[in-house]
Design a protein around this motif. Structure first.
Motif, short mmCIF file in Angstrom:
data_model
loop_
_atom_site.label_atom_id
_atom_site.label_comp_id
_atom_site.label_asym_id
_atom_site.label_seq_id
_atom_site.Cartn_x
_atom_site.Cartn_y
_atom_site.Cartn_z
N GLY A 5 -8.79 -72.91 50.34
CA GLY A 5 -7.99 -72.12 49.41
C GLY A 5 -8.88 -71.55 48.31
O GLY A 5 -10.10 -71.68 48.34
N ASP A 6 -8.24 -70.94 47.33
CA ASP A 6 -9.00 -70.22 46.29
C ASP A 6 -9.76 -71.17 45.37
O ASP A 6 -9.22 -72.16 44.89
CB ASP A 6 -8.05 -69.39 45.43
CG ASP A 6 -7.48 -68.21 46.18
OD1 ASP A 6 -7.58 -68.18 47.42
OD2 ASP A 6 -6.94 -67.31 45.51
N ILE A 7 -11.00 -70.81 45.08
CA ILE A 7 -11.79 -71.52 44.08
C ILE A 7 -11.28 -71.11 42.69
O ILE A 7 -10.71 -70.03 42.52
CB ILE A 7 -13.29 -71.18 44.23
CG1 ILE A 7 -14.16 -72.18 43.46
CG2 ILE A 7 -13.58 -69.74 43.79
CD1 ILE A 7 -15.64 -72.06 43.78
N ILE A 44 -14.41 -53.60 50.78
CA ILE A 44 -13.01 -53.39 50.40
C ILE A 44 -12.17 -54.52 50.96
O ILE A 44 -12.68 -55.37 51.69
CB ILE A 44 -12.55 -51.98 50.85
CG1 ILE A 44 -11.52 -51.41 49.90
CG2 ILE A 44 -12.06 -52.01 52.30
CD1 ILE A 44 -11.36 -49.92 50.04
N TYR A 45 -10.88 -54.50 50.66
CA TYR A 45 -9.99 -55.63 50.94
C TYR A 45 -8.68 -55.10 51.52
O TYR A 45 -8.17 -54.06 51.09
CB TYR A 45 -9.73 -56.33 49.62
CG TYR A 45 -8.59 -57.32 49.58
CD1 TYR A 45 -8.83 -58.69 49.65
CD2 TYR A 45 -7.26 -56.89 49.45
CE1 TYR A 45 -7.79 -59.60 49.59
CE2 TYR A 45 -6.21 -57.80 49.40
CZ TYR A 45 -6.48 -59.16 49.46
OH TYR A 45 -5.45 -60.07 49.41
N SER A 46 -8.13 -55.84 52.49
CA SER A 46 -6.77 -55.53 52.96
C SER A 46 -6.18 -56.78 53.59
O SER A 46 -6.78 -57.85 53.57
CB SER A 46 -6.78 -54.36 53.96
OG SER A 46 -5.44 -53.95 54.21
N CYS A 96 -1.75 -60.12 49.05
CA CYS A 96 -1.29 -61.23 48.21
C CYS A 96 -0.77 -60.74 46.87
O CYS A 96 0.14 -61.32 46.31
CB CYS A 96 -2.44 -62.21 47.97
SG CYS A 96 -2.92 -63.06 49.46
N ALA A 97 -1.36 -59.68 46.35
CA ALA A 97 -0.90 -59.13 45.06
C ALA A 97 0.19 -58.08 45.28
O ALA A 97 0.49 -57.31 44.36
CB ALA A 97 -2.08 -58.56 44.29
N LYS A 98 0.75 -58.05 46.50
CA LYS A 98 1.91 -57.19 46.83
C LYS A 98 1.57 -55.70 46.86
O LYS A 98 2.41 -54.85 46.57
CB LYS A 98 3.07 -57.43 45.84
CG LYS A 98 3.47 -58.89 45.71
CD LYS A 98 4.35 -59.31 46.88
CE LYS A 98 4.79 -60.77 46.78
NZ LYS A 98 4.14 -61.65 47.74
C1 GAL Z 1 -5.99 -64.57 47.82
C2 GAL Z 1 -7.45 -64.73 48.19
C3 GAL Z 1 -8.27 -64.41 46.97
C4 GAL Z 1 -7.97 -63.00 46.52
C5 GAL Z 1 -6.47 -62.81 46.30
C6 GAL Z 1 -6.13 -61.36 46.01
O1 GAL Z 1 -5.21 -64.85 48.93
O2 GAL Z 1 -7.69 -66.02 48.65
O3 GAL Z 1 -9.65 -64.58 47.26
O4 GAL Z 1 -8.43 -62.11 47.51
O5 GAL Z 1 -5.74 -63.23 47.42
O6 GAL Z 1 -4.75 -61.15 45.89
#
Ligand code: GAL
Length: 346
Positions: free
Chosen positions: A219-221, A115-117, A124-126
């Motif tokens: 940073g993001d790929i 999971i992610y937080s 990042c997606a608010k």
């Molecule tokens: C970015 C992150 C991405 C993804 C994204 C989701 O900051 O680098 O891998 O997780 O947020 O909002």
């Protein structure tokens, strides 16, 4: 008449016995003793990820042979989060009606759920982050049966901006990452801890001290050759910071997402193996072609990535467009990658 220019780029991977003596195998067990392998929702699904998509990935990971090739983690990235309840407990949003049931399903396939937080108030997606709720969230993850957490800096940047000095801002970040590490450990559940702060502030130097099992170095790929190559070939010099339990993470794979050709995706996969990078597929596993399956499950490449010595490869020479990279392997041999990024006219 001008001839069209064709860019040549390839990365040939070979295992070469170069006569170096065998060395002691890394015997460390524990979490992420090898670079984690699995899948992550972000590169393909973005905010469209939901319970059905995750179940489909788990099923495809098994039916495609990826599980048997070593892929284990099914990782839900940003946009799963809902509101907190009256007691402050994080809940999933309507895309994920029952996270515990989903974890049970993923586990029933012999896989693990991630999971992610964010350490900030917002991701990042608010969506809702873990700021001020670290212990509570770690307990919730453990109760759901979560096995992996990607912890993404994003929203904490606002807090960091309030610091009087860059050093103080850095300390806010380090403390926040350590706080979640303590929280995860207190649950008693083994949860792989993935730091995501884009490779700033030499994270490879302090990542292990906050319990990171892996940390993003970039940073993001994106699904383009230039993005992948800039990141991958830009990893030179970081090898000494990686090892069993603590890996450099040049970001998730784009293999199978359609933005690169077959040679470019082979370069991507081979380079990530030389780099001892986490192999987290970022495509839709339920619709992939036989060619994508073959590349993702290439056992020779995976064997290099997962080599027991856990020593990351590095660039050994660069002359013009030709780069040579090498990775020492547990049996005393070396994996060697040769890359050409030159241009040719035809
Ligand atoms: C970015 C992150 C991405 C993804 C994204 C989701 O900051 O680098 O891998 O997780 O947020 O909002």
């Amino acid at each position: 008449m001008n001839a069209p220019m064709m860019r040549l780029h390839y990365f040939v991977l070979a295992i070469a016995c170069l006569g170096i003596g065998p060395h002691v195998l890394a015997q460390q067990g524990g979490l992420a003793a090898r670079p984690p392998m699995g899948w992550n929702s972000w590169n393909h699904f973005r905010n469209k990820v939901d319970d059905a998509a995750v179940r489909a990935q788990a099923e495809a990971m098994v039916s495609s042979g990826m599980r048997d090739a070593g892929y284990t983690y099914i990782n839900i990235d940003d946009t799963w989060e809902g509101d907190r309840d009256a007691n402050g407990n994080i809940q999933a949003n309507s895309k994920f009606p029952d996270m515990k049931a989903l974890a049970d399903f993923v586990h029933s396939k012999g896989l693990k759920l991630g999971i992610y937080s964010s350490p900030g108030p917002k991701t990042c997606a608010k969506f809702e982050g873990s700021y001020g709720h670290e212990l509570q969230d770690a307990k919730t993850y453990a109760a759901w049966g979560i096995d992996y957490l990607k912890y993404d800096l994003c929203g904490l940047r606002d807090q960091m901006k309030t610091a009087a000095t860059p050093e103080a801002a850095h300390q806010i970040m380090v403390d926040a990452y350590k706080k979640m590490d303590d929280a995860l450990r207190s649950t008693g559940r083994p949860i792989v801890y993935s730091l995501c702060q884009y490779g700033n502030d030499a994270v490879w130097e302090w990542g292990p001290s906050v319990g990171g099992n892996l940390w993003r170095t970039t940073g993001d790929i994106s699904d383009k050759y230039t993005s992948m190559a800039d990141i991958g070939f830009g990893q030179a010099g970081l090898a000494r910071f990686a090892g069993p339990g603590h890996w450099n993470d040049p970001d998730m794979l784009e293999v199978g997402n359609g933005g690169m050709n077959a040679d470019e995706y082979r370069t991507h996969m081979s380079l990530w193996a030389i780099l001892a990078a986490p192999l987290l597929a970022g495509n839709d596993l339920s619709t992939m072609t036989p060619e994508t399956i073959a590349l993702l499950t290439n056992r020779d490449v995976i064997a290099v990535d997962q080599d027991a010595a856990g020593r990351e490869g590095d660039r050994v020479s660069a002359e013009g467009p030709i780069e040579v990279w090498a990775r020492p392997l547990a049996d005393g041999s070396r994996a060697v990658g040769i890359s050409s990024t030159g241009t040719n006219s035809h």
